[in-house]
Write a protein that holds these residues in place. Sequence first.
Motif, PDB file in Angstrom:
ATOM      1  N   CYS A   1     -25.873  -3.521  42.290  1.00 29.40           N
ATOM      2  CA  CYS A   1     -26.455  -4.114  40.885  1.00 29.40           C
ATOM      3  C   CYS A   1     -25.620  -2.989  39.976  1.00 29.40           C
ATOM      4  O   CYS A   1     -25.247  -3.490  38.732  1.00 29.40           O
TER       5      CYS A   1
ATOM      6  N   LEU B   1     -34.039  -7.203  43.842  1.00 27.73           N
ATOM      7  CA  LEU B   1     -32.904  -7.093  44.304  1.00 27.73           C
ATOM      8  C   LEU B   1     -31.791  -8.183  43.993  1.00 27.73           C
ATOM      9  O   LEU B   1     -30.837  -8.080  43.263  1.00 27.73           O
ATOM     10  N   GLU B   2     -31.984  -8.743  44.864  1.00 32.65           N
ATOM     11  CA  GLU B   2     -31.541  -9.831  44.599  1.00 32.65           C
ATOM     12  C   GLU B   2     -31.776 -10.184  43.299  1.00 32.65           C
ATOM     13  O   GLU B   2     -30.623 -10.812  42.626  1.00 32.65           O
TER      14      GLU B   2
ATOM     15  N   LEU C   1     -28.617 -10.482  36.360  1.00 36.75           N
ATOM     16  CA  LEU C   1     -27.374  -9.664  35.540  1.00 36.75           C
ATOM     17  C   LEU C   1     -26.080 -10.782  35.701  1.00 36.75           C
ATOM     18  O   LEU C   1     -25.734 -10.503  34.917  1.00 36.75           O
ATOM     19  N   GLN C   2     -26.069 -11.394  36.472  1.00 32.33           N
ATOM     20  CA  GLN C   2     -25.336 -12.204  36.324  1.00 32.33           C
ATOM     21  C   GLN C   2     -24.921 -13.310  35.315  1.00 32.33           C
ATOM     22  O   GLN C   2     -23.912 -13.611  34.742  1.00 32.33           O
TER      23      GLN C   2
ATOM     24  N   THR D   1     -27.918  -2.804  47.976  1.00 31.43           N
ATOM     25  CA  THR D   1     -27.588  -4.376  47.099  1.00 31.43           C
ATOM     26  C   THR D   1     -28.329  -3.423  45.858  1.00 31.43           C
ATOM     27  O   THR D   1     -27.084  -3.808  44.896  1.00 31.43           O
TER      28      THR D   1
ATOM     29  N   VAL E   1     -32.247  -8.599  40.622  1.00 34.68           N
ATOM     30  CA  VAL E   1     -31.342  -8.096  39.217  1.00 34.68           C
ATOM     31  C   VAL E   1     -30.133  -8.631  39.190  1.00 34.68           C
ATOM     32  O   VAL E   1     -29.682  -9.112  38.446  1.00 34.68           O
ATOM     33  N   LEU E   2     -29.247  -8.932  40.373  1.00 37.60           N
ATOM     34  CA  LEU E   2     -27.911  -9.391  40.278  1.00 37.60           C
ATOM     35  C   LEU E   2     -27.678 -10.357  40.064  1.00 37.60           C
ATOM     36  O   LEU E   2     -26.744 -10.529  38.885  1.00 37.60           O
TER      37      LEU E   2
ATOM     38  N   ILE F   1     -33.332  -0.901  39.556  1.00 36.20           N
ATOM     39  CA  ILE F   1     -31.912  -0.753  40.391  1.00 36.20           C
ATOM     40  C   ILE F   1     -31.912   0.785  40.692  1.00 36.20           C
ATOM     41  O   ILE F   1     -32.179   0.754  41.616  1.00 36.20           O
TER      42      ILE F   1
END
Length: 1604
Positions: free
Chosen positions: A807, A764-765, A771-772, A803, A767-768, A789
């Motif tokens: 996202c 998930l980190e 995304l950023q 987390t 993915v974050l 997610i």
Amino acid sequence: MLWQLMEIGLEELKLLQTVLVLLTTNTVVHDEVLSKAIVLCFRLHFTKDNITNNTAAATVRQVVTVVFERMVAEDERFKGIVEQPPPVQGNTNRRSVSTLRPSAKDAYMLFQDLCQLVNADAPYWLVGMTEMTRTFGLELLESVLNDFPGVFLQHQEFSFLLKERVCPLVIKLFSPNIKFRQGACGAATPAPVEKPYFPICMRLLRVVSVLIKHFYRLLVTECEIFLSLLVKFLDGEKPQWLRAVAVESVHRLCVQPHLLCSFCQSYDMKQHSTKVFRDIVNALGSFIQSLFIVPNASGSGSGAQAAAQGGPGAGGVSNTMTTQAAFEYRGTWIPLMTISVQGSAKATYLEMLDKVEPPSIPEGYAMSVAFSALLDLVRGITSMIERELAVEEEAAAEFRETHPDLEWKPQRGENLCSGLFIVSGSHLVWEEMVNASWCGLLAALSLLLDASTDETATENILKAELTMASLCGRLGLVTPRDAFITAICKASLPPHYALTVLSNNTTNLSSKAFSIQGQSVQIISPSSESHQQVVAVGQPLTAQPQGTVVLTAKNIQCMRTLLNLAHCHGAVLGTSWQLVLATLQHLVWILGLKPGIGGALKPGRAVEGPSTVLTTAVMTDLPVISNVLSRLFESSQYLDDVSLHHLINALCSLSLEAMEMAFGNNKEPSLFAVAKLLETGLVNMDRIEILWRPLTGHLLEVCQHPNSRMREWGAEALTALIKAGLAYKHDPPLALNLRLQLLLLNPLKELSNVLHADIRQKQLECVLQILQSQDDCLGPGWPLVLGVIGAIRNDQGESLIRTAFQCLQLVVTDFLPTMPCTCLQIVVEVAGSFGLQNQELNISLTSIGLLWNISDYFFQRGEAITQELEREEEVLQKQAQEKGETLNRPFHPAPPFDCLWLCLYAKLGELCVDPRPAVRKSAGQTMFSTITAHGTLLQRPTWHIVVWKVLFQLLDCVRTASTTADKEKIESGGGNILIHHSRDTAEKQWAETWVLTLAGVARIFNTRRYLLQQLGDFFEAWEVLLNHIQSAALSKNNEVSLAALKSFQEILQIVTPVKDSDKAGDALATMGVPPVLVDPLSASGPGRPLVRSDSMVERLTRYIGAELQAPPPGEESALEDSTLWWSAWNTWYRTGTESTRPPSGPTEKLSFIPSQPFLTALIQIFPALYQHIKANFSMEDLKKLGVILHGAVSVPISSDASPFILPSYTEATLTSLQEAVLTALDVLQKAICVGPENLQVMYPAIFEQLLLFVEFSCKPPQYGRMETKHVANAKYNQTVLLSPQAEWVALNYVPFAERSLEVVVDMYQKTACHKAVINEKVLQNIIKTLKTPLGLKYACPSESTWKLAVASLLKVLSIGLPVARQHSSSGKFDTMWPELVNAFEDFLFTKSTPPDNVSIQEFQKNEAIDVEVVQLISTEILPFANFIPKDFVAQIMTMLNRGSIHSQAPSFTEAEIDVRMREDFSKVCFETLLQFSFSNKVSTPQEGYISRMALSVLLKRSQDVLRRYVEDERLSGRCPLPRQQVTEIIFVLKAVSTLMDSLKKTQPENVDGNTWTQVIALYPTLVECVTCSSSEVSSALKEALGPFKDFMQPPVSKVQNGES
């Protein structure tokens, strides 16, 4: 002349010079003369004088050279002229030289004789030779062969000489060497063997070298023999010098790779030939081995002595290393000399032409030569083959450029376009060379590597092994390649350390082997450790902790070679990557390198066991090693695809081993493979597609490993690769290469299947971060990212979900516009799944907020989304048609944009039935708000789905959940949160949800009615909704049931009291519709207030706006409407019946009793509902209504609610329910009043209903067999309280009954003459009903009741009696009269006693009421006796009679006696009685008789009373008489006076004579009473005696016989 001089032995030197000049300056000297000159020189050579001797030798050499040079020059001259060679006879005589030219002939003869001389035969041409040495002859032969090879190759004759003369000669001369065995001479052999002679042997070897070098092509068979001999000379049993010379010869061959190649072709590749090349290599190898095993006996003694002499370091005990380079193996120490520059075979002993005795050979010389030979052999072969391979590759590349479509194949025979002649056969030769030599080479090199104590030597050996490995790799020879690599690998590892990978590959020299957990550990007897400097101590990488292992400098050196091999020759390693990487992994582990960011290894401490000990030497090396390691994997970008795959596979299998090792223990795992997979992936981004699947597939497995460190790295590597892959500038860019993008993101999705929380956290980190950084180009990757997610499960911890939710929030707040619209549905799904997770309530609630934001986004971007989705839809439709399938997506028939909404609604719907109340509440509010706010965007058919699939489905679920919810009390809401008692069970919490849902659906039905009515099945939907309302209304939960009625009111559009000034805008705003939506063109026009009205049409117009004008109120819509209303009436009726039906049978505690507000609301619905159904409202319906009203009023209140609903005892107010009931009846009554005739039949029913209510005043209704306390009666102790703790309290029905009575009177006044009222005997029923309170009088629960009853009766009679008289003939009132008389009687002569606390004034008031009743009788009934049944009149008279006498209330106190006698009442009764007794209107004798009877009874009674009184008075003496008796006498006296008054007023003729007699007869008795002592009696007596004065008149004279 010269000859003579020679013979005489004068001027030898001058002679020689002259000969030389003669021969070199011209070519005149020929044939015999020449031979003579040569012989002359030879002769001089063998003189005693040393100087002459040497000069002659030099001259001979020069002369021989000159002869051949002439021949070469001659050949040059005749080069252009092609001669016809004569036919060669089969058996050519060696003298047939006729074909040769003169110079050639000379050369031929000279060479032939030289051979003869060496063979110790007589010369043919050199006549006059006296002596000749073999050594000199051999030297001359060698020089000719070496200097003029062309002569022999061009001229057959010379070639013939070579074959026929030279080779046999050499072989013959070699024989003593072959036969000789060292140490074999002596008695054991019968014949003495000729001992090898060093000068000849050495020269023979030189000749052989030359022959092999230059004439190999001519002398194939002979060379085979020579080479075999050479190999034999290396044998350990041959003398040391012979072996040394042989080694030097072999060395000479080794520096000629092309020659070796030819050997291989000529021998090794022929079927029945000796494998010469292989034998040479093997011989070299065994030679080297023999040196270690057999200490040489010659020279300076054995190796052991040498070691002892080698100085203190030789034993290896002390750390000072011997300065000299050397080999040491199992105690044998052999120094290493520098003997020749690499690549040139500079021999020492082959050059000792002056030595006659075999020289002593220094220690290590043979080894050094063999070592050089070995290295040169490797170097030569490899460089030759590699050069040719490079040429071939260039040709291939050129060919590909010119013919891109063809595949390049090296072809045999035909010349290729480039003109290069390349034979694929040459590949076979090279392969054969390698196959023949690798075993021997490897054996020798491994041994030397093990024994080497010198860094340079080690370096050379390693280089040789490395080049061989690389060459084998390039030629595709897997076994030898792996063998060489294994050797390097083994050398890199500590001596006792063996890896399974390595031990499987080669047969070990190990003395013992045992296995620990599949790791076969070899114990090789230590050989050369003693000489090695220890540089590191570390942990072995095994599953079981073992001791430490030691790394030496040589290990590190080998490691570097290994790195070098991998770095430079990675492309040819193929499957051996496995070996290389396994070894590196173990070394890295022992050195304690740990992976850092990006997979690079950094020095780090080992976690367990004794710490790794590193010397400073190796510490400085570590960064270099780690750097090289990284560079090694960076260089993988230059590997071709196949090699890269080999590398990845090797890393994967290494990693699998590490994973197996790390299973079941939490020891630090080896992360080498994972780290390097990451590095390899990162540098190969440009062709990531080809390695992505194996790479990520493996890392995904690592991520599932139970060892946390291991999986952490797996995830680290995987996420780093994904991020790098997305960030890399691919060509074509990712945005255009959808397949690649999905490929890159897929592993991220796969991670969702891993159950470990730490991995999901990493995922998930990642993915974050994606995304950023990557938002703009995700495109088709969005579904995958969203999938990741949304892949949350309840068994994952809060932090993970948090987390993931971050996202999602990021996506919803920032990226909705950038993602393809087809993903919006997934966003909705994902947000929904966060709502449904049960780990973190706040997230669930926030995600519902996100759904609201998403819906807003849909609303704002509606058009754009619609267009994009429709485009997409068309494409899908096409594809589906091509495949012949139907398009399959949720909510299919609806357009795609509507489907998006439907998915949103469906998600919210799921959340509305979540187990947590807060979530349900929030979801419900959101859902109804979105439908209300954005529903306008939906197309009409979609509404159909919304209603049936979303709203009704939700209602069903909620209803089911609510009815089955748990009734257990929830103690606290987790932590210290207290729960309000109204929400402390699951059932109560669900009730709230049900309320919300029902209200929401009802509101939608209300606000969207115009739209829904245009759907085909609005009626069905309406029915379903009503059904839901009904089941909610009948729910056992007050909150739900009440809310259901509110919703019912809402859908019937009975707007609960709202001021008329309300603006439509406000109304819509409260529903959550933004004011923008109220169309400015709506019916009321902009800016004008919309007045709320109940006209359906107006309402429609208001909602619908101008574009959908409301239909005209035609028959059809009215008709449809009426069905809707009737449907609503049925629901209302069912609800009412169910909710007010009293429980049957004995009640349990559980039985449910509806609350007052509920019943009130229920009844309040009726009037409005009635407005719509009154047209067809029938008697049946009225009866149904009556049942419900009656039931509702009878329902008791629960005791804890009573203080809030019941009025205090003193007030007489109605509860709102009672108000509602009366209102309902009032509405009906008014409707009947203005309605058509046929409605009037309903009046009696209404009367009946009201009269039932009136009865409640005295007899409260029973609700089944409920135990209730009747509060209103509590102040009189007359009603037994049935149970002290009754839970239910009956209402105070008195005010209600009284109000009902007022209504009855009021209504009767209006309707007394109606036919129905007359026919249905309403009046009689009223009287019958009133009889009860009238009869009870003081016993009534409330005093006001009987007073009101009397007043009402009087009012009703005043209206009803005239009507009754009118219809007396019809007999419709016959049954009324008896009722009436009973009512009078019960009231006037009540059985109940007035309460003790009634004041005198009160009593007088009550008496006045009685008097009123009698007056009514006298005015309304008796005057019309002829219209009234006789017996009724008789009963009335009897009653009046009774009233005039028996009027005393028994329980009065003495003091009040005079007041309490109801004298006024008796008086009125009496008067009335008398009035009608003596009235002249008596029409029938019967009536008069009744009156007279009454009088005589009265008089007789008075007489008796008076008499008894006088008696008693007399007897009693001084004692006063009982109070009662005194009262009685007083009353009688009053009655007498009243009678007297009446008689005066009456016409005398009406009075019967008998009556007078009785009256007068009373007088004497009255007189007797005068003596009484009581003052009260006296005053009454006065009054009674007074009227008798009228009888006091003189008696009239009797007329007899007609006389006066």
